[in-house]
Design an enzyme around this catalytic site. Structure first.
Site, short mmCIF file in Angstrom:
data_model
loop_
_atom_site.label_atom_id
_atom_site.label_comp_id
_atom_site.label_asym_id
_atom_site.label_seq_id
_atom_site.Cartn_x
_atom_site.Cartn_y
_atom_site.Cartn_z
N GLY A 1 1.87 64.01 32.93
CA GLY A 1 2.86 62.60 33.71
C GLY A 1 3.03 61.42 32.90
O GLY A 1 2.27 60.90 31.84
N SER A 2 4.07 60.38 33.73
CA SER A 2 4.01 58.77 32.72
C SER A 2 2.58 58.01 33.78
O SER A 2 2.14 58.29 34.84
CB SER A 2 4.79 58.01 34.19
OG SER A 2 4.89 58.67 35.59
N THR A 3 1.49 56.89 33.22
CA THR A 3 1.00 55.98 33.06
C THR A 3 0.85 55.43 34.47
O THR A 3 0.54 55.57 36.12
CB THR A 3 0.88 55.65 31.77
OG1 THR A 3 0.40 56.36 31.11
CG2 THR A 3 -0.26 54.59 32.95
N GLU A 4 2.43 55.54 35.19
CA GLU A 4 2.96 54.91 36.51
C GLU A 4 2.37 56.14 37.12
O GLU A 4 1.14 55.54 38.28
CB GLU A 4 4.66 54.47 36.40
CG GLU A 4 4.82 53.84 37.15
CD GLU A 4 6.12 53.68 37.52
OE1 GLU A 4 6.38 54.27 36.40
OE2 GLU A 4 7.05 54.01 38.95
N LYS B 1 4.09 71.99 40.78
CA LYS B 1 5.27 71.68 40.99
C LYS B 1 5.88 71.37 39.79
O LYS B 1 4.84 70.86 39.10
CB LYS B 1 5.60 70.58 41.96
CG LYS B 1 7.18 69.97 42.81
CD LYS B 1 6.69 68.72 42.63
CE LYS B 1 7.21 67.78 41.45
NZ LYS B 1 7.68 67.63 40.83
N GLY C 1 0.42 58.27 37.19
CA GLY C 1 -0.81 58.87 36.86
C GLY C 1 -1.93 58.10 38.16
O GLY C 1 -3.31 58.43 38.93
N CYS D 1 4.42 63.16 25.06
CA CYS D 1 3.47 62.38 24.96
C CYS D 1 2.79 61.80 23.77
O CYS D 1 2.33 60.64 23.67
CB CYS D 1 2.65 62.77 25.87
SG CYS D 1 2.57 64.17 25.42
N GLU E 1 6.00 53.08 25.67
CA GLU E 1 6.35 54.55 25.58
C GLU E 1 8.03 54.17 26.23
O GLU E 1 8.71 53.87 26.77
CB GLU E 1 5.90 55.37 26.36
CG GLU E 1 5.68 56.36 26.25
CD GLU E 1 4.85 57.36 26.63
OE1 GLU E 1 4.96 57.55 27.88
OE2 GLU E 1 4.69 58.90 26.58
P1 NAI Z 1 6.89 61.32 36.61
O1 NAI Z 1 5.82 60.61 35.71
O2 NAI Z 1 7.85 60.36 37.71
O3 NAI Z 1 6.96 62.82 36.20
C1 NAI Z 1 6.30 63.55 36.09
C2 NAI Z 1 5.96 64.41 37.01
O4 NAI Z 1 5.32 64.00 39.04
C3 NAI Z 1 7.28 65.48 38.12
O5 NAI Z 1 7.03 66.59 38.15
C4 NAI Z 1 7.27 64.51 39.18
O6 NAI Z 1 8.08 65.21 40.03
C5 NAI Z 1 6.21 64.43 39.58
N1 NAI Z 1 5.82 63.04 40.57
C6 NAI Z 1 6.96 61.88 40.36
N2 NAI Z 1 6.54 61.27 40.94
C7 NAI Z 1 4.68 61.22 42.19
C8 NAI Z 1 3.91 61.32 43.18
N3 NAI Z 1 4.39 59.79 43.58
N4 NAI Z 1 3.02 62.14 43.43
C9 NAI Z 1 3.21 62.73 42.69
N5 NAI Z 1 3.84 63.46 41.67
C10 NAI Z 1 5.27 62.81 41.75
O7 NAI Z 1 7.56 60.67 34.69
P2 NAI Z 1 8.99 61.07 34.82
O8 NAI Z 1 9.88 60.32 36.09
O9 NAI Z 1 10.31 62.25 34.42
O10 NAI Z 1 9.86 59.97 33.59
C11 NAI Z 1 9.42 58.78 33.28
C12 NAI Z 1 8.76 58.61 32.26
O11 NAI Z 1 7.55 58.76 31.84
C13 NAI Z 1 9.86 58.86 30.96
O12 NAI Z 1 10.24 58.28 30.45
C14 NAI Z 1 8.10 59.18 29.91
O13 NAI Z 1 8.26 57.35 29.69
C15 NAI Z 1 6.91 59.02 31.02
N6 NAI Z 1 6.69 60.56 30.63
C16 NAI Z 1 5.94 61.06 30.41
C17 NAI Z 1 5.51 61.99 29.75
C18 NAI Z 1 3.95 62.70 29.20
O14 NAI Z 1 3.74 63.70 28.65
N7 NAI Z 1 2.96 61.91 28.91
C19 NAI Z 1 6.02 63.62 30.28
C20 NAI Z 1 7.11 62.74 31.28
C21 NAI Z 1 7.37 61.55 31.25
#
Ligand code: NAI
Ligand code: MG
Length: 817
Positions: free
Chosen positions: A242-245, A190, A247, A298, A395
């Protein structure tokens, strides 16, 4: 503007890349997309908008993935799995090679599409993202080709669910898909809701390249769609970036499910500048570290740590450089910075910057203004930042740099590690001794020396601590998509394998005894003349083993240990939360010097333990036999195997080498195997001595300190073991043993913030509990309810254990003047 004027002002002219090809590709489907499942496009469902952040225009609409869509995709991947995994390695290599070619042929389309969808500059998509995507597929075509020899004894995991973020949409797709396919898995991926387009374009490329239907399935949607993939029972592994949250949510959602998990999460990476660094190079490094992809990276070097003596000079140079950065239309080939991915992200950045100002830091931005159309944010520098302030800890994921100063190298390391994250770090100094002294001290999965943001498929990428676990890229990344063939061994096949081994072992034991009588088959000494009635046992006050000493438990409670026939064999303390905490404290105190001791020294101590154990082999065999009811021969076999196992890890202690990856730079990427720190170990109930030794051995051989919960039902072999440890020069705190209720104690370990990893061998409920509790600080877990044949070296020792006990740090050292 005339040519003469251009020469006078030296202003940049516009150099736009054409949208035409991308517009044509979007137009082919009237800018409306379904999912790509089982090799075909589904009918579009409920749609949501895809927006170009540089113009805030809607450029396409894609389908919200429902649970039914996810079901269909997982079913397609399961159907495709048997044929795909059965392909000869060379055949899979050819498919990956075809993907690499397909990406290269569509490089321009992909670069433009990515730029339009994400807002990042065309210079980056064209020169970094897309070439790295192709490189990933080529590199992994190689692993597919070599799979049978380089990963013998391993097999694909099955159906893999992959969830990726929006900051490097196609590159993250490649990082996920290439190793999954190379290892023989099929997948459902996804893309992020903000940036689904290049994944859809890739599906088309894969289809044209002849990837069999169902091997790659792409489902679009928001977080709920991701959650449906995570929770789907047909998925065997989840890979998430993605986000630690989120994760943490995924860690909890998969706990106890048996799904393998790799998480690549956030960071707050330090960029450390010593007083002898080349400051002009540093300035360009900072530009790359924090303004690459508008800071939405990241591993962005978002904390500038500068030696006090050069801070003023560096900051002045930096401000001058920021004044000249160019921000504008991402499709303009002459801009440095493009747009922020979405309004919500822009708001998040603004909010955090506001908070930084409110908390008293000094904010600086260049004098020029951002475009008003689209979502732009200027490069921003904070000085006078308190290390504990929000902007120094959280972050930001935007073009915002916070700077702090230090005086000594020790202080720089303390500042660098003052974060729950551990993804990456940059170290700038002309002194190679200093650089290579600092690199191992920083808790991060990647360290770049006099460089930053270097990536390559040959070198693993991934974090320490709350930045997640698992690596992507390189040999180390392949392990995330493989499992031991033995793990399938629950059914008849496994049973047959086990029986075969038992038979072999019998033969080998006979051979051994025919040469030289083993102590077990010699007539047994009788310590006392037979007594007409049982002697009362000697009352020993049971203790724990903490900090190198037998320690009284916090509370006086004990548990009585019985033989299978009900006879009372002894008592052990009922360890509690406080005892575990004391043991963790002792382990932490020992961790630093133990991790720095030489492999030779650690090996010597393991040999010494083996030697002392062999002196008391009969006594231990008797103990095991009486506790478990095993035949004496079998109990002796367990003791011999334990001695042999200690030899194995004494041998490995100075041989578990890292690697030097072949990356395409002038320089080296040194992959170092580092200890994790303090490992909590809950031993299996069966094999009371061997189970414990098999886990403690690799952990301490690689430089970890341990807190061990021995077999709950048969703990006396471990408590007898205290005295062996006491006489074997094991430094205080390296091995701590707390007896009692396994799951209760393991929970305390899994929740403890100073425990860096937990190993748990037990029941499924316990596995779930450990995985759930570990989410608090995202510690690494190795938790399983599968049986293991501990006597068998192929099952009970070796690289799998060493890998679990270490984490790879890649240190990039470019060279040349
Ligand atoms: P996110 O972690 O919510 O999104 C990443 C992916 O996870 C997206 O494909 C999203 O649809 C999916 N996702 C969201 N909730 C999910 C769940 N409960 N179960 C499974 N998949 C889920 O990140 P978001 O909301 O786009 O960005 C928020 C913050 O996260 C950013 O401001 C940044 O600080 C951080 N972030 C960090 C990244 C990294 O590579 N370390 C990448 C993206 C965001
Ligand atoms: Mg978008």
């Amino acid at each position: 503007m005339t040519v003469a004027e251009i020469f006078r002002t030296m202003e940049y002219g516009p150099a736009p890349e054409s949208e035409k090809e991308a517009a044509a590709w979007l137009g082919k489907r009237e800018r409306v997309f379904g999912h790509f499942i089982a090799g075909a496009w589904t009918e579009p469902g409920q749609l949501f908008d895809v927006i170009n952040p540089a113009t805030s225009q809607v450029i396409a609409r894609v389908t919200e993935g429902t649970t039914a869509d996810v079901d269909a995709a997982v079913a397609a991947a399961s159907r495709a799995l048997p044929a795909w995994r059965a392909l000869a390695p060379h055949a899979r290599a050819r498919h990956l090679y075809a993907l690499a070619r397909g990406v290269q042929k569509q490089a321009r389309l992909l670069a433009v599409l990515e730029s339009m969808d994400n807002g990042k500059s065309i210079r980056e998509t064209r020169d970094i993202d897309i070439p790295l995507v192709a490189r990933h597929f080529y590199h992994h075509a190689g692993w597919a080709q070599l799979l049978d020899t380089e990963f013998a004894g391993y097999e694909p995991i099955g159906v893999v669910g992959q969830i990726i973020p929006w900051n490097f949409p196609l590159l993250m797709l490649a990082w996920k898909i290439a190793p999954a396919l190379a290892a023989g898995n099929t997948l459902v991926l996804k893309p992020a809701e903000f940036t689904p387009l290049t994944a859809l374009c890739f599906a088309e490329i894969a289809d044209a390249a002849g990837i069999p239907a169902g091997v790659i399935n792409i489902v679009t949607g928001h977080g709920e769609t991701g959650a449906a993939i995570v929770e789907h029972p047909g998925v065997d592994k989840i890979a998430f970036t993605g986000s630690t949250e989120v994760g943490r949510i995924i860690r909890r959602a998969t706990a106890g499910s048996g799904k393998k998990l790799s998480l690549e999460l956030g960071g707050k990476s330090p960029f450390i500048v010593y007083d002898d660094a080349d400051l002009d190079s540093v300035v360009e490094g900072v530009v790359d570290a924090i303004w690459f992809n508008q800071g939405q990276v990241c591993c962005a070097g978002s904390r500038l740590l500068v030696h006090e003596g050069v801070a003023e000079r560096l900051l002045a140079k930096l401000r001058a450089r920021m004044e000249r950065l160019r921000l504008g239309s991402p499709l303009d080939k002459a801009v440095d910075m493009g747009a922020i991915v979405a309004p919500v992200q822009l708001e998040r950045i603004r909010g955090l910057v506001r908070q930084g100002v409110e908390e008293g830091a000094a904010m600086w931005q260049p004098s020029w203004a951002c475009p008003t159309e689209g979502y732009f944010y200027p490069p921003t520098l904070f000085t006078d930042v308190q290390p504990s302030s929000t902007i120094a800890q959280v972050e930001i994921f935007g073009p915002v740099l916070v700077s702090m100063t230090f005086r000594t190298p020790e202080e720089s390391v303390a500042l660098a590690n003052n974060t729950p994250y551990g993804l990456a770090a940059s170290v700038w100094t002309e002194n190679i001794n200093l650089a290579l002294d600092i690199a191992p001290k920083i808790k991060a999965g990647v360290v770049w020396v006099n460089s930053t943001n270097l990536f390559d498929a040959a070198s693993g990428f991934g974090g320490y601590r709350e930045s997640g676990f698992g690596r992507e890229g390189g040999r180390e990344g392949m392990w995330e998509y493989l499992k031991r063939e033995e793990e399938r061994g629950k059914g008849e096949e496994g049973e047959a394998r086990r029986r075969g081994r038992e038979a072999n072992r019998g033969n080998r034991a006979n051979e051994a005894t025919s040469e030289k009588p083993a102590s077990s088959s010699a007539p047994r000494r009788c310590p006392l003349p037979p007594s007409p009635f049982p002697l009362p046992p000697i009352d020993r006050t049971p203790k724990l083993f903490i900090g190198g000493k037998q320690a009284r438990p916090d509370q006086g409670y004990t548990r009585r240990i019985h033989a299978p026939n009900g006879q009372l064999l002894g008592e052990v303390p009922e360890g509690n939360r406080k005892d575990v905490r004391n043991a963790v404290e002792a382990a932490q105190a020992a961790a630093k010097s133990w991790s720095r001791s030489t492999g030779h020294n650690r090996g010597q101590i393991l040999y010494y333990i083996a030697e002392n154990l062999s002196v008391r082999a009969d006594e231990f065999a008797d103990r095991i036999a009486s506790m478990t009811g095993a035949a004496t021969r079998r109990a002796s076999q367990e003791v011999s195997a334990s001695i042999s196992r200690l030899f194995t890890y004494a041998a490995w202690a100075d041989k578990y080498d890292g690697a030097v990856h072949s990356v395409p730079i002038r320089g080296v990427a040194i992959a170092m195997n580092e200890p994790i720190g303090v490992i909590g170990i809950a031993c299996p109930n069966e094999y009371p001595l061997l189970g414990c030794v098999s886990l403690v051995g690799p952990a301490v051989a690689t430089g970890n300190s341990t807190v061990v919960i021995p077999s709950e039902s048969h703990p006396l072999a471990a408590t007898d073991f205290y005295s062996v440890l006491e006489t074997s020069d094991v430094p205080a705190g390296v091995i701590n043993i707390v007896t009692g209720a396994k799951d209760g104690l393991a929970k305390v370990l899994a929740e403890h913030d100073d425990v860096e990893a937990v190993w748990y061998f037990g029941e499924r409920d316990g596995v779930r509990m450990v995985e759930l509790a570990s989410a608090s600080n995202m510690k690494r877990t190795w938790a399983t309810w599968h049986d293991r044949d501990w006597l068998e070296p192929t099952d009970g020792e070796g690289r799998e254990f060493l890998r679990a006990a270490t984490q790879v740090k890649n240190v990039w050292v470019p060279y040349g003047e």
